[in-house]
Scaffold this motif. Structure first.
Motif, PDB file in Angstrom:
ATOM      1  N   GLU A 161       0.824  -1.207   0.000  1.00 40.56           N
ATOM      2  CA  GLU A 161       0.000   0.000   0.000  1.00 40.56           C
ATOM      3  C   GLU A 161       0.862   1.263   0.000  1.00 40.56           C
ATOM      4  O   GLU A 161       0.577   2.223  -0.727  1.00 40.56           O
ATOM      5  N   LEU A 162       1.937   1.255   0.802  1.00 42.69           N
ATOM      6  CA  LEU A 162       2.808   2.430   0.871  1.00 42.69           C
ATOM      7  C   LEU A 162       3.528   2.650  -0.454  1.00 42.69           C
ATOM      8  O   LEU A 162       3.714   3.802  -0.881  1.00 42.69           O
ATOM      9  N   ASN A 163       3.911   1.578  -1.119  1.00 44.38           N
ATOM     10  CA  ASN A 163       4.538   1.706  -2.437  1.00 44.38           C
ATOM     11  C   ASN A 163       3.573   2.336  -3.440  1.00 44.38           C
ATOM     12  O   ASN A 163       3.954   3.201  -4.236  1.00 44.38           O
ATOM     13  N   ILE A 164       2.326   1.910  -3.392  1.00 42.95           N
ATOM     14  CA  ILE A 164       1.312   2.452  -4.306  1.00 42.95           C
ATOM     15  C   ILE A 164       1.062   3.930  -4.016  1.00 42.95           C
ATOM     16  O   ILE A 164       1.029   4.766  -4.937  1.00 42.95           O
ATOM     17  N   LEU A 165       0.904   4.265  -2.746  1.00 40.87           N
ATOM     18  CA  LEU A 165       0.625   5.655  -2.364  1.00 40.87           C
ATOM     19  C   LEU A 165       1.779   6.578  -2.749  1.00 40.87           C
ATOM     20  O   LEU A 165       1.566   7.702  -3.219  1.00 40.87           O
ATOM     21  N   SER A 166       3.006   6.113  -2.564  1.00 39.99           N
ATOM     22  CA  SER A 166       4.170   6.933  -2.916  1.00 39.99           C
ATOM     23  C   SER A 166       4.292   7.081  -4.426  1.00 39.99           C
ATOM     24  O   SER A 166       4.669   8.148  -4.932  1.00 39.99           O
ATOM     25  N   SER A 167       3.956   6.003  -5.151  1.00 47.04           N
ATOM     26  CA  SER A 167       3.954   6.068  -6.608  1.00 47.04           C
ATOM     27  C   SER A 167       2.910   7.072  -7.100  1.00 47.04           C
ATOM     28  O   SER A 167       3.162   7.824  -8.052  1.00 47.04           O
ATOM     29  N   ASP A 168       1.768   7.111  -6.438  1.00 49.90           N
ATOM     30  CA  ASP A 168       0.717   8.060  -6.810  1.00 49.90           C
ATOM     31  C   ASP A 168       1.178   9.507  -6.637  1.00 49.90           C
ATOM     32  O   ASP A 168       0.684  10.416  -7.323  1.00 49.90           O
ATOM     33  N   LEU A 169       2.133   9.728  -5.722  1.00 48.17           N
ATOM     34  CA  LEU A 169       2.675  11.075  -5.510  1.00 48.17           C
ATOM     35  C   LEU A 169       3.838  11.379  -6.451  1.00 48.17           C
ATOM     36  O   LEU A 169       4.418  12.463  -6.379  1.00 48.17           O
ATOM     37  N   GLY A 170       4.185  10.412  -7.318  1.00 47.29           N
ATOM     38  CA  GLY A 170       5.203  10.679  -8.330  1.00 47.29           C
ATOM     39  C   GLY A 170       6.512   9.954  -8.152  1.00 47.29           C
ATOM     40  O   GLY A 170       7.412  10.081  -8.995  1.00 47.29           O
ATOM     41  N   GLN A 171       6.678   9.186  -7.062  1.00 42.71           N
ATOM     42  CA  GLN A 171       7.932   8.466  -6.878  1.00 42.71           C
ATOM     43  C   GLN A 171       7.987   7.277  -7.840  1.00 42.71           C
ATOM     44  O   GLN A 171       7.127   6.393  -7.796  1.00 42.71           O
ATOM     45  N   PRO A 172       8.975   7.239  -8.755  1.00 43.97           N
ATOM     46  CA  PRO A 172       9.066   6.120  -9.709  1.00 43.97           C
ATOM     47  C   PRO A 172       9.250   4.787  -8.992  1.00 43.97           C
ATOM     48  O   PRO A 172       9.961   4.708  -7.977  1.00 43.97           O
ATOM     49  N   LEU A 173       8.644   3.749  -9.504  1.00 46.08           N
ATOM     50  CA  LEU A 173       8.746   2.436  -8.871  1.00 46.08           C
ATOM     51  C   LEU A 173      10.173   1.895  -8.911  1.00 46.08           C
ATOM     52  O   LEU A 173      10.552   1.081  -8.060  1.00 46.08           O
ATOM     53  N   ASP A 174      10.965   2.344  -9.882  1.00 46.83           N
ATOM     54  CA  ASP A 174      12.344   1.873  -9.946  1.00 46.83           C
ATOM     55  C   ASP A 174      13.289   2.750  -9.131  1.00 46.83           C
ATOM     56  O   ASP A 174      14.503   2.687  -9.285  1.00 46.83           O
ATOM     57  N   LYS A 175      12.720   3.557  -8.253  1.00 47.17           N
ATOM     58  CA  LYS A 175      13.520   4.340  -7.307  1.00 47.17           C
ATOM     59  C   LYS A 175      12.985   4.156  -5.882  1.00 47.17           C
ATOM     60  O   LYS A 175      12.980   5.077  -5.068  1.00 47.17           O
ATOM     61  N   ILE A 176      12.509   2.928  -5.607  1.00 45.88           N
ATOM     62  CA  ILE A 176      11.988   2.586  -4.283  1.00 45.88           C
ATOM     63  C   ILE A 176      12.725   1.372  -3.748  1.00 45.88           C
ATOM     64  O   ILE A 176      12.927   0.381  -4.460  1.00 45.88           O
ATOM     65  N   LEU A 177      13.142   1.432  -2.487  1.00 51.78           N
ATOM     66  CA  LEU A 177      13.663   0.282  -1.759  1.00 51.78           C
ATOM     67  C   LEU A 177      12.687  -0.034  -0.632  1.00 51.78           C
ATOM     68  O   LEU A 177      12.226   0.870   0.073  1.00 51.78           O
TER      69      LEU A 177
END
Length: 279
Positions: A161-177
Motif C-alpha cells: 500500500e505504501l509503495n502504491i501511495l508513494s507512486s501516486d505522488l510521483g515516486q518512480p517504482l524503480d527508485k523505491i527500496l
C-alpha cells in the motif's frame, strides 16, 4: 511458472536488485551516526579511533562498503539547519554512493529529510518515509530524483500500500527500496524474516508493487539489545566487543539468506567479514 526478476534500482554505478533467484550478492552500506557521534561511541572508539566527522567519513570511505550511510541523529527539529550545514560540509569528502537517514522520529523526519534532500548535490538514497511521513518526504525526493526507502511495520499488505501511495505522488517504482522493518537477533527476527521472505516471493511472482529490492537495518536493532551493549554478564558470555560483533554479523547473515539486497552495517569489521562470505 518462470520466476520474474526483482526490479533494478540504479545508484551511480551500483545495480541494486535485478535478480530472479536468491543466488546473488547483497550490497553493504556502512552507516555512521554523524550528527552526534556519541550514539555509536563504542564503535567509533574501537574501530575509527577518532570522533572528527571529516576523518570518520574518510576512514569509512576507505572500507570495502558499497554505500556510505549518514544518520543525522539530531534531537529536535530546531537542529535541522545545523544538520544541513553539516551535510553540505561533508559532501565534498564523500566518494562512495550515499545514503542519508533521519532519526526515526516522525515529527522530526518530516521536516529534516526534505530539507536534507534539497541539500544533496548528487543522486542518493533517502531513508526513510513511512505511512505518517511519506506525504511530506516524497515530493522533495521526487524533485531531486533520489531513491526512497519506504518503511512499513512488518506487514506485506502495508508495504504494498505504501509503495502504491508513494507512486501516486510521483515516486518512480524503480527508485523505491522496501524496508519491512525487523527486530534484532532474538527479538522478533523470525517474524520479520518471514515477511521479507513473503515480499521476495511476491516479487519473483511478478507483483509490480512488491518487486522492488529489499533493504534491511537489522544490525542496528541487534546493537540495541542489552546483550550487545552491556558488559554486566558473566565471563562465560565472552568479550563484549566480540559479542556485539557476532550479533551484528549473525543478523546480517539471516537477512542475506532471505534476500535482502542492501544490508546496513555499523562496524567496519562486519563489512569485511560479510563481504568475505560472498567472495
Amino acid at each position: 511458472m518462470n520466476a520474474h526478476s526483482i526490479r533494478t534500482v540504479e545508484l551511480q554505478k551500483l545495480h541494486i536488485g535485478g535478480e530472479s533467484s536468491l543466488e546473488f550478492k547483497p550490497l553493504f552500506c556502512l552507516e555512521l551516526s554523524i550528527f552526534n557521534t556519541d550514539e555509536n561511541f563504542q564503535i567509533v572508539k574501537d574501530y575509527y579511533k577518532t570522533s572528527d566527522r571529516v576523518e570518520l567519513i574518510k576512514l569509512a570511505g576507505n572500507t570495502d562498503c558499497d554505500i556510505l550511510g549518514l544518520k543525522f541523529n539530531i534531537e529536535e527539529a530546531g537542529q535541522v539547519d545545523e544538520a544541513c550545514f553539516l551535510l553540505k560540509k561533508l559532501l565534498p569528502d564523500i566518494k562512495k554512493p550515499l545514503m542519508i537517514r533521519g532519526v526515526n522520529n516522525d515529527a522530526i523526519d518530516r521536516i529534516l529529510l526534505p530539507t536534507l534532500t534539497q541539500t544533496l548535490d548528487r543522486e542518493s538514497i533517502v531513508a526513510f518515509a513511512n505511512e505518517n511521513t511519506y506525504k511530506h518526504i516524497v515530493p522533495a525526493v521526487v524533485e531531486g530524483g533520489h531513491i526512497l526507502v519506504l518503511r512499513s511495520p512488518i506487514d506485506i499488505n502495508l508495504a504494498k500500500e505504501l509503495n502504491i501511495l508513494s507512486s501516486d505522488l510521483g515516486q518512480p517504482l524503480d527508485k523505491i527500496l522496501i524496508d519491512t522493518d525487523i527486530g534484532g537477533l532474538g527479538y522478533g527476527l523470525e517474524y520479520g524474516y518471514s515477511i521479507m521472505e513473503k515480499v521476495k516471493l511476491e516479487g519473483f511472482s511478478g507483483d509490480e508493487y512488491l518487486n522492488m529490492p529489499l533493504i534491511s537495518f537489522v544490525t542496528e536493532e541487534s546493537l540495541k539489545t542489552k546483550e550487545a551493549k552491556s558488559d554486566g554478564y558473566s565471563e562465560s558470555w565472552g568479550d563484549l566487543k566480540t559479542r556485539a560483533s557476532m550479533f551484528e554479523i549473525s543478523s546480517a547473515s539471516a537477512v542475506a539468506a532471505t534476500g535482502a539486497n542492501v544490508i546496513v552495517l555499523n562496524n567496519p569489521q562486519s563489512v569485511k567479514i560479510m563481504k568475505g562470505l560472498f567472495a
